[in-house]
Motif scaffolding. Structure first.
Motif, short mmCIF file in Angstrom:
data_model
loop_
_atom_site.label_atom_id
_atom_site.label_comp_id
_atom_site.label_asym_id
_atom_site.label_seq_id
_atom_site.Cartn_x
_atom_site.Cartn_y
_atom_site.Cartn_z
N LEU A 1 -3.42 1.65 -3.84
CA LEU A 1 -3.53 2.94 -3.16
C LEU A 1 -4.07 2.72 -1.75
O LEU A 1 -5.04 1.98 -1.57
CB LEU A 1 -4.47 3.85 -3.95
CG LEU A 1 -4.77 5.22 -3.37
CD1 LEU A 1 -3.51 6.07 -3.34
CD2 LEU A 1 -5.85 5.91 -4.18
N ASP A 2 -3.44 3.31 -0.76
CA ASP A 2 -3.90 3.19 0.62
C ASP A 2 -4.97 4.24 0.86
O ASP A 2 -4.70 5.43 0.85
CB ASP A 2 -2.73 3.39 1.59
CG ASP A 2 -3.10 3.12 3.02
OD1 ASP A 2 -4.28 2.85 3.29
OD2 ASP A 2 -2.20 3.18 3.88
N TYR B 1 0.84 -1.20 0.00
CA TYR B 1 0.00 0.00 0.00
C TYR B 1 0.88 1.25 0.00
O TYR B 1 1.89 1.30 0.70
CB TYR B 1 -0.90 0.02 1.23
CG TYR B 1 -1.88 -1.14 1.26
CD1 TYR B 1 -3.06 -1.08 0.53
CD2 TYR B 1 -1.61 -2.28 1.99
CE1 TYR B 1 -3.96 -2.13 0.54
CE2 TYR B 1 -2.50 -3.35 2.01
CZ TYR B 1 -3.67 -3.27 1.28
OH TYR B 1 -4.55 -4.31 1.28
N PHE B 2 0.48 2.23 -0.80
CA PHE B 2 1.23 3.49 -0.85
C PHE B 2 0.28 4.66 -0.66
O PHE B 2 -0.91 4.56 -0.92
CB PHE B 2 2.01 3.63 -2.17
CG PHE B 2 1.15 3.71 -3.40
CD1 PHE B 2 0.73 4.93 -3.89
CD2 PHE B 2 0.77 2.56 -4.07
CE1 PHE B 2 -0.07 5.02 -5.02
CE2 PHE B 2 -0.03 2.63 -5.20
CZ PHE B 2 -0.45 3.86 -5.68
N ASP B 3 0.83 5.77 -0.19
CA ASP B 3 0.05 6.98 0.03
C ASP B 3 0.01 7.78 -1.27
O ASP B 3 1.02 8.30 -1.72
CB ASP B 3 0.67 7.82 1.14
CG ASP B 3 -0.05 9.14 1.37
OD1 ASP B 3 -1.22 9.25 0.94
OD2 ASP B 3 0.55 10.04 1.97
N GLY B 4 -1.17 7.87 -1.84
CA GLY B 4 -1.33 8.62 -3.09
C GLY B 4 -2.25 9.80 -2.91
O GLY B 4 -2.90 10.23 -3.86
N SER B 5 -2.32 10.31 -1.70
CA SER B 5 -3.27 11.40 -1.41
C SER B 5 -2.93 12.68 -2.16
O SER B 5 -3.80 13.55 -2.32
CB SER B 5 -3.33 11.66 0.10
OG SER B 5 -2.05 11.96 0.61
N ASP B 6 -1.71 12.82 -2.63
CA ASP B 6 -1.32 14.03 -3.36
C ASP B 6 -1.59 13.94 -4.86
O ASP B 6 -1.29 14.88 -5.60
CB ASP B 6 0.17 14.32 -3.16
CG ASP B 6 0.50 14.62 -1.71
OD1 ASP B 6 -0.42 15.02 -0.97
OD2 ASP B 6 1.66 14.45 -1.32
#
Length: 119
Positions: free
Chosen positions: A94-95, A49-54
């Motif tokens: 995507l996390d 899982y990766f942070d793709g909030s941007d």
């Protein structure tokens, strides 16, 4: 509940995958924050899982595509670092837990505001 060995494997992958990503030339993924690893079927499959909030949806799709293309290189780096016989197959997702927790915090703020305005 997961076994200690599986938890140890996930923890080790949480350290090694960002190191492997940082050695890649693709600027979209070489500094991507990894938020979790969930191993399935022992050590044969792992969801990363990766942070793709941007990023918007299109950018997230291209990041996942780039990660899938780099999958072999990441596996090679992990195998070289661990000395394992076999490396898990990585699936990148995507996390969304960060967005969910922010949404919950927003709801609590609304409730608090509503209660204070009623008093």
């Amino acid at each position: 509940m997961k076994s200690i060995n599986l938890q140890r494997t996930e923890s080790l992958l949480m350290e090694l995958i960002p190191m492997a990503l940082s050695s890649l030339a693709d600027t979209r993924i070489n500094s991507l924050p990894i938020t979790g690893v969930n191993c399935k079927n022992g050590k044969y499959d792992a969801i990363v899982y990766f942070d793709g909030s941007d990023y918007d949806k299109e950018e997230v799709k291209s990041i996942i595509s780039a990660l899938n293309k780099a999958n072999g290189r990441i596996k090679t780096d992990v195998l070289a670092s661990t000395g394992w016989y076999k490396c898990p197959n990585f699936k990148f997702e995507l996390d969304t837990s960060l967005e969910k927790s922010k949404h919950i915090e927003d709801l609590f703020a609304k409730i608090k505001k509503t209660k204070s305005s009623e008093e």
